[in-house]
Design a protein around this motif. Sequence first.
Motif, mmCIF file in Angstrom:
data_model
loop_
_atom_site.group_PDB
_atom_site.id
_atom_site.type_symbol
_atom_site.label_atom_id
_atom_site.label_comp_id
_atom_site.label_asym_id
_atom_site.label_seq_id
_atom_site.Cartn_x
_atom_site.Cartn_y
_atom_site.Cartn_z
ATOM 1 N N VAL A 264 0.856 -1.176 0.000
ATOM 2 C CA VAL A 264 0.000 0.000 0.000
ATOM 3 C C VAL A 264 0.894 1.228 0.000
ATOM 4 O O VAL A 264 1.782 1.356 0.848
ATOM 5 C CB VAL A 264 -0.933 0.025 1.229
ATOM 6 C CG1 VAL A 264 -1.723 1.332 1.279
ATOM 7 C CG2 VAL A 264 -1.872 -1.178 1.206
ATOM 8 N N ALA A 265 0.668 2.135 -0.960
ATOM 9 C CA ALA A 265 1.459 3.359 -1.065
ATOM 10 C C ALA A 265 0.615 4.553 -0.651
ATOM 11 O O ALA A 265 -0.543 4.684 -1.052
ATOM 12 C CB ALA A 265 1.968 3.550 -2.493
ATOM 13 N N ILE A 266 1.216 5.433 0.149
ATOM 14 C CA ILE A 266 0.547 6.616 0.678
ATOM 15 C C ILE A 266 1.091 7.849 -0.027
ATOM 16 O O ILE A 266 2.312 8.100 -0.014
ATOM 17 C CB ILE A 266 0.795 6.730 2.194
ATOM 18 C CG1 ILE A 266 0.183 5.527 2.916
ATOM 19 C CG2 ILE A 266 0.247 8.035 2.741
ATOM 20 C CD1 ILE A 266 0.613 5.425 4.376
ATOM 21 N N PHE A 267 0.203 8.615 -0.656
ATOM 22 C CA PHE A 267 0.621 9.823 -1.382
ATOM 23 C C PHE A 267 0.080 11.056 -0.657
ATOM 24 O O PHE A 267 -1.119 11.197 -0.453
ATOM 25 C CB PHE A 267 0.123 9.772 -2.826
ATOM 26 C CG PHE A 267 0.846 8.742 -3.645
ATOM 27 C CD1 PHE A 267 1.950 9.080 -4.398
ATOM 28 C CD2 PHE A 267 0.442 7.415 -3.617
ATOM 29 C CE1 PHE A 267 2.639 8.123 -5.125
ATOM 30 C CE2 PHE A 267 1.118 6.448 -4.338
ATOM 31 C CZ PHE A 267 2.224 6.809 -5.098
ATOM 32 N N CYS A 268 1.010 11.932 -0.284
ATOM 33 C CA CYS A 268 0.654 13.170 0.413
ATOM 34 C C CYS A 268 1.054 14.407 -0.384
ATOM 35 O O CYS A 268 0.422 15.463 -0.250
ATOM 36 C CB CYS A 268 1.330 13.223 1.780
ATOM 37 S SG CYS A 268 0.988 11.802 2.839
ATOM 38 N N PRO A 292 -3.770 13.500 2.087
ATOM 39 C CA PRO A 292 -3.277 12.191 2.537
ATOM 40 C C PRO A 292 -4.415 11.308 3.009
ATOM 41 O O PRO A 292 -5.449 11.807 3.475
ATOM 42 C CB PRO A 292 -2.340 12.551 3.696
ATOM 43 C CG PRO A 292 -2.843 13.865 4.194
ATOM 44 C CD PRO A 292 -3.333 14.590 2.977
ATOM 45 N N PRO A 293 -4.283 10.008 2.903
ATOM 46 C CA PRO A 293 -5.334 9.102 3.375
ATOM 47 C C PRO A 293 -5.377 9.047 4.897
ATOM 48 O O PRO A 293 -4.396 9.341 5.577
ATOM 49 C CB PRO A 293 -4.914 7.756 2.793
ATOM 50 C CG PRO A 293 -3.420 7.845 2.724
ATOM 51 C CD PRO A 293 -3.126 9.272 2.352
ATOM 52 N N THR A 294 -6.514 8.660 5.431
ATOM 53 C CA THR A 294 -6.639 8.439 6.866
ATOM 54 C C THR A 294 -6.054 7.082 7.238
ATOM 55 O O THR A 294 -5.825 6.221 6.367
ATOM 56 C CB THR A 294 -8.115 8.477 7.292
ATOM 57 O OG1 THR A 294 -8.792 7.357 6.688
ATOM 58 C CG2 THR A 294 -8.782 9.783 6.855
#
Length: 308
Positions: A264-268, A292-294
Amino acid sequence: MGDVINNLPVVTDILSHFPDAQIDWVVEAPFSDIPKMHPGVKTIIPVSIRRWRKNLFKRSTWHEIKDFKQKLQNKQYDIVLDTQGLMKSALITRIAKGTRCGFAWDSAWEPLATLFYNKKFSVDKTRHAVDRYRLLAAQTFGYKPEPHINYGIVAPALTPSWLPENPYAVLLHATSRNEKLWPESAWIELGAYYKNQGIICILPWGNSSEHARSKRLAELIPDAIVPPAMRLEEAAAMLAHARGVVGVDTGLVHLTAALQKPVVAIFCGSDPAVNGLYADSPIRNLGNFGTPPTVAEVISAVEAVNKA
């Protein structure tokens, strides 16, 4: 690192159409372990542009540049392909012997680079980087790429002594720009989720500030491990055996996807449409510029990729 990983399918594509092709790869020295993992790469030619720029007035730098030039010119190539479309990569292309190919003026990130190519090809700039590189190579060599993406790499058969025997997840909290960072409080909450699942969290790092962040997080994530400094081949082995991998927009999340592992990749602070994970394995890209995702969204995505 991301550009190096995103070019791996090009090697697989070329060899699927020309099995006898001999492929050499010029790569920044710190990332040379990545093409080493692809059995289709015959020779790796390290280059140290970043370090040379900082040491231009040292005699040793010019000796290294001379040695690199001689090594690159030792062979006559049929095709010299520049997939980056930057001035620095175009200059390297110019040194090599062979028909120089690259992006056309409307497709290169630095259009002046096209002045160094003999043949130029247009590829839509809005396409994902993996697609751009594959389509450029396909036009250069005259074939149609298959829809399936095959990075062609296998993790080294290593087992670092510090790896836990129990299941573990890798939390890749570090990235090159501050705007890409996910809040430390979010990582702590995600770590608590993994702890409740009986999974140990590993917190890799690459420099002193990242090391300090890993230690801060480890103090608040029960049983978390801050590993020693690692070579890329060791990091690949760690990722290959992980129960789960979650990370911000950084090279190691792309390496996980290339190894066909759930991630899982988080993009901010970047756009996943152009630079997100891109593979046929279970992956999720979450977030975007300024959104950004929670933690709940990340946990939901972790559970989804693990079931895929």
